[in-house]
Design a protein around this motif. Structure first.
Motif, mmCIF file in Angstrom:
data_model
loop_
_atom_site.group_PDB
_atom_site.id
_atom_site.type_symbol
_atom_site.label_atom_id
_atom_site.label_comp_id
_atom_site.label_asym_id
_atom_site.label_seq_id
_atom_site.Cartn_x
_atom_site.Cartn_y
_atom_site.Cartn_z
ATOM 1 N N VAL A 66 0.946 -1.271 -0.088
ATOM 2 C CA VAL A 66 -0.112 -0.111 -0.187
ATOM 3 C C VAL A 66 0.884 1.351 0.055
ATOM 4 O O VAL A 66 1.973 1.352 0.860
ATOM 5 C CB VAL A 66 -0.886 0.012 1.104
ATOM 6 C CG1 VAL A 66 -1.763 1.226 1.269
ATOM 7 C CG2 VAL A 66 -1.866 -1.223 1.514
ATOM 8 N N VAL A 67 0.623 2.138 -0.829
ATOM 9 C CA VAL A 67 1.120 3.543 -0.911
ATOM 10 C C VAL A 67 -0.049 4.502 -0.681
ATOM 11 O O VAL A 67 -0.802 4.762 -1.739
ATOM 12 C CB VAL A 67 2.171 3.882 -2.332
ATOM 13 C CG1 VAL A 67 2.536 5.311 -2.209
ATOM 14 C CG2 VAL A 67 3.273 2.918 -2.531
ATOM 15 N N GLN A 68 0.114 5.290 0.382
ATOM 16 C CA GLN A 68 -0.710 6.363 0.588
ATOM 17 C C GLN A 68 -0.260 7.945 0.187
ATOM 18 O O GLN A 68 0.687 8.122 0.683
ATOM 19 C CB GLN A 68 -1.343 6.507 2.108
ATOM 20 C CG GLN A 68 -2.075 5.321 2.434
ATOM 21 C CD GLN A 68 -3.077 5.512 3.578
ATOM 22 O OE1 GLN A 68 -2.141 5.492 4.787
ATOM 23 N NE2 GLN A 68 -4.156 5.511 3.590
ATOM 24 N N PHE A 69 -0.843 8.312 -1.003
ATOM 25 C CA PHE A 69 -0.482 9.550 -1.349
ATOM 26 C C PHE A 69 -1.510 10.745 -0.574
ATOM 27 O O PHE A 69 -2.503 10.562 -0.615
ATOM 28 C CB PHE A 69 -0.521 9.794 -2.883
ATOM 29 C CG PHE A 69 0.413 8.685 -3.705
ATOM 30 C CD1 PHE A 69 1.660 9.020 -3.701
ATOM 31 C CD2 PHE A 69 -0.158 7.571 -4.172
ATOM 32 C CE1 PHE A 69 2.462 8.012 -4.558
ATOM 33 C CE2 PHE A 69 0.319 6.763 -4.831
ATOM 34 C CZ PHE A 69 1.903 6.992 -5.166
ATOM 35 N N LEU A 70 -0.611 11.700 -0.180
ATOM 36 C CA LEU A 70 -1.467 12.942 0.401
ATOM 37 C C LEU A 70 -1.993 12.586 1.647
ATOM 38 O O LEU A 70 -2.870 13.493 2.042
ATOM 39 C CB LEU A 70 -2.423 13.514 -0.577
ATOM 40 C CG LEU A 70 -2.085 13.614 -1.982
ATOM 41 C CD1 LEU A 70 -3.361 14.301 -2.819
ATOM 42 C CD2 LEU A 70 -0.930 14.639 -2.138
ATOM 43 N N VAL A 131 -2.099 -1.327 -3.776
ATOM 44 C CA VAL A 131 -3.132 -0.194 -3.485
ATOM 45 C C VAL A 131 -2.410 1.270 -3.411
ATOM 46 O O VAL A 131 -1.292 1.382 -2.881
ATOM 47 C CB VAL A 131 -3.848 -0.212 -2.199
ATOM 48 C CG1 VAL A 131 -4.781 0.795 -1.776
ATOM 49 C CG2 VAL A 131 -4.481 -1.546 -2.059
ATOM 50 N N LEU A 132 -2.704 2.091 -4.409
ATOM 51 C CA LEU A 132 -2.376 3.207 -4.798
ATOM 52 C C LEU A 132 -3.377 4.381 -4.521
ATOM 53 O O LEU A 132 -4.224 4.731 -5.327
ATOM 54 C CB LEU A 132 -1.573 3.671 -6.076
ATOM 55 C CG LEU A 132 -0.814 2.445 -6.512
ATOM 56 C CD1 LEU A 132 -0.253 2.881 -8.002
ATOM 57 C CD2 LEU A 132 0.525 2.570 -5.652
ATOM 58 N N ASP A 133 -3.422 4.616 -3.220
ATOM 59 C CA ASP A 133 -4.711 5.654 -2.550
ATOM 60 C C ASP A 133 -4.298 6.912 -2.863
ATOM 61 O O ASP A 133 -3.315 7.509 -2.317
ATOM 62 C CB ASP A 133 -4.564 5.290 -0.971
ATOM 63 C CG ASP A 133 -5.730 5.902 -0.442
ATOM 64 O OD1 ASP A 133 -6.756 6.003 -1.007
ATOM 65 O OD2 ASP A 133 -5.516 6.351 0.957
ATOM 66 N N GLU A 134 -5.110 7.658 -3.418
ATOM 67 C CA GLU A 134 -5.220 9.160 -3.652
ATOM 68 C C GLU A 134 -4.099 9.272 -4.878
ATOM 69 O O GLU A 134 -3.669 10.619 -4.921
ATOM 70 C CB GLU A 134 -4.971 9.955 -2.651
ATOM 71 C CG GLU A 134 -5.754 9.485 -1.288
ATOM 72 C CD GLU A 134 -7.171 10.094 -1.545
ATOM 73 O OE1 GLU A 134 -7.567 10.420 -2.614
ATOM 74 O OE2 GLU A 134 -7.755 10.048 -0.247
ATOM 75 N N LEU A 135 -3.830 8.321 -5.731
ATOM 76 C CA LEU A 135 -2.780 8.504 -6.587
ATOM 77 C C LEU A 135 -3.435 9.494 -7.895
ATOM 78 O O LEU A 135 -2.427 10.289 -8.305
ATOM 79 C CB LEU A 135 -2.511 7.068 -7.565
ATOM 80 C CG LEU A 135 -1.615 7.400 -8.848
ATOM 81 C CD1 LEU A 135 -0.206 7.964 -8.558
ATOM 82 C CD2 LEU A 135 -1.673 5.954 -9.522
ATOM 83 N N THR A 136 -4.716 9.595 -8.073
ATOM 84 C CA THR A 136 -5.245 10.639 -8.964
ATOM 85 C C THR A 136 -4.905 12.146 -8.835
ATOM 86 O O THR A 136 -4.814 12.744 -9.954
ATOM 87 C CB THR A 136 -6.774 10.384 -8.889
ATOM 88 O OG1 THR A 136 -7.409 10.788 -7.941
ATOM 89 C CG2 THR A 136 -7.188 9.016 -9.024
ATOM 90 N N TYR A 137 -4.759 12.352 -7.434
ATOM 91 C CA TYR A 137 -4.064 13.734 -7.299
ATOM 92 C C TYR A 137 -3.006 14.202 -7.774
ATOM 93 O O TYR A 137 -2.853 15.249 -8.300
ATOM 94 C CB TYR A 137 -4.396 13.960 -5.658
ATOM 95 C CG TYR A 137 -5.783 14.051 -4.886
ATOM 96 C CD1 TYR A 137 -6.776 15.365 -5.015
ATOM 97 C CD2 TYR A 137 -6.310 13.097 -4.405
ATOM 98 C CE1 TYR A 137 -7.971 15.394 -4.419
ATOM 99 C CE2 TYR A 137 -7.407 12.963 -3.885
ATOM 100 C CZ TYR A 137 -8.395 14.246 -3.944
ATOM 101 O OH TYR A 137 -9.535 14.263 -3.357
ATOM 102 N N THR A 165 -7.272 4.732 -5.982
ATOM 103 C CA THR A 165 -8.426 5.571 -5.464
ATOM 104 C C THR A 165 -8.159 7.221 -5.970
ATOM 105 O O THR A 165 -6.874 7.507 -5.972
ATOM 106 C CB THR A 165 -8.636 5.346 -3.986
ATOM 107 O OG1 THR A 165 -7.540 5.702 -3.201
ATOM 108 C CG2 THR A 165 -8.676 3.674 -3.574
ATOM 109 N N GLY A 166 -9.086 7.878 -5.581
ATOM 110 C CA GLY A 166 -8.885 9.351 -5.807
ATOM 111 C C GLY A 166 -9.798 9.905 -6.721
ATOM 112 O O GLY A 166 -10.559 9.385 -7.574
ATOM 113 N N ARG A 167 -10.153 11.485 -6.550
ATOM 114 C CA ARG A 167 -11.405 12.019 -7.227
ATOM 115 C C ARG A 167 -10.611 12.255 -8.638
ATOM 116 O O ARG A 167 -9.458 12.327 -8.831
ATOM 117 C CB ARG A 167 -11.419 13.440 -6.606
ATOM 118 C CG ARG A 167 -12.249 13.004 -4.983
ATOM 119 C CD ARG A 167 -12.663 14.481 -4.444
ATOM 120 N NE ARG A 167 -13.395 14.271 -3.320
ATOM 121 C CZ ARG A 167 -14.243 15.138 -2.888
ATOM 122 N NH1 ARG A 167 -14.387 16.282 -3.214
ATOM 123 N NH2 ARG A 167 -14.808 15.054 -1.603
ATOM 124 N N GLY A 168 -11.568 12.610 -9.456
ATOM 125 C CA GLY A 168 -11.021 13.272 -10.783
ATOM 126 C C GLY A 168 -10.047 12.323 -11.630
ATOM 127 O O GLY A 168 -9.184 12.818 -12.218
#
Length: 202
Positions: A66-70, A131-137, A165-168
């Protein structure tokens, strides 16, 4: 200074490469293959859904990265719990939320450091789920080169599962993913004055 002219055919070339990749995967749909799940949209629950898949994978004795961005230094229950579990590597982008740093150069450097951890996992065939969490930002703000990221996602081991995961989410990410879920916000407690609750939001 001369303005750089972008290749007018870049989008077409990128989408054709993704189409070729997706068409190949569809043709082999009867086989067990690594699946790319993209969780996007403005609603609450994208990261929580991804963490549910982490728990599911660990329940099957699979190896997870798991890598959590932001996320920064914000202490959360999932970090405390999953870091105690065998079979999971948990990495967090060091700088935290981009609107807290307000320093684009530092954000880019931190993003690239976190991406190197993700890229290593994406090359490791022993990792069953990444899991790449919040990568979209990071792609939206152009902290990372999207073509490089897409290439790494497509080149990952054949049986490795991936959750982003992530918005946009960009059109290219949506086209590449095998499963895309858009989480829609109908109501949110924060908007009526209820602060983030332990065990639900963190």
């Amino acid at each position: 200074m001369a303005k750089t002219i972008k290749d007018p055919n870049l989008h077409q070339k990128r989408m054709q490469a993704i189409k070729n990749h997706v068409d190949k995967r569809i043709a082999n749909a009867q086989e067990d293959k690594g699946t790319f799940v993209l969780l996007t949209g403005n609603g609450k629950g994208k990261s929580s859904s991804a963490l549910g898949m982490v728990a599911r994978a660990l329940g099957h004795n699979l190896k997870v990265g798991v890598v959590q961005f932001l996320k920064g230094d914000w202490n959360t229950g999932e970090i405390d719990f999953f870091r105690t579990q065998p079979g999971v590597e948990w990495q967090i982008m060091p700088s935290g939320f981009t609107w807290e740093t307000q320093n684009r150069e530092a954000d880019i450097e931190s993003s690239q450091q976190a991406w190197q951890m993700a890229a290593r996992m994406l090359q490791d065939a022993s990792v069953d789920l990444v899991v790449l969490d919040e990568l979209t930002y990071l792609l939206h703000y152009e902290y990372l080169n999207e073509d490089d990221v897409l290439a790494a996602l497509m080149a990952r081991p054949e049986n490795q599962h991936l959750v982003v995961t992530g918005r946009g989410a960009s059109d290219a990410l949506i086209a590449l993913a095998d499963t895309v879920s858009e989480v829609k916000e109908v109501k949110h407690a924060f908007k009526i004055g209820i602060k983030a609750q332990k065990g639900l939001e963190f």
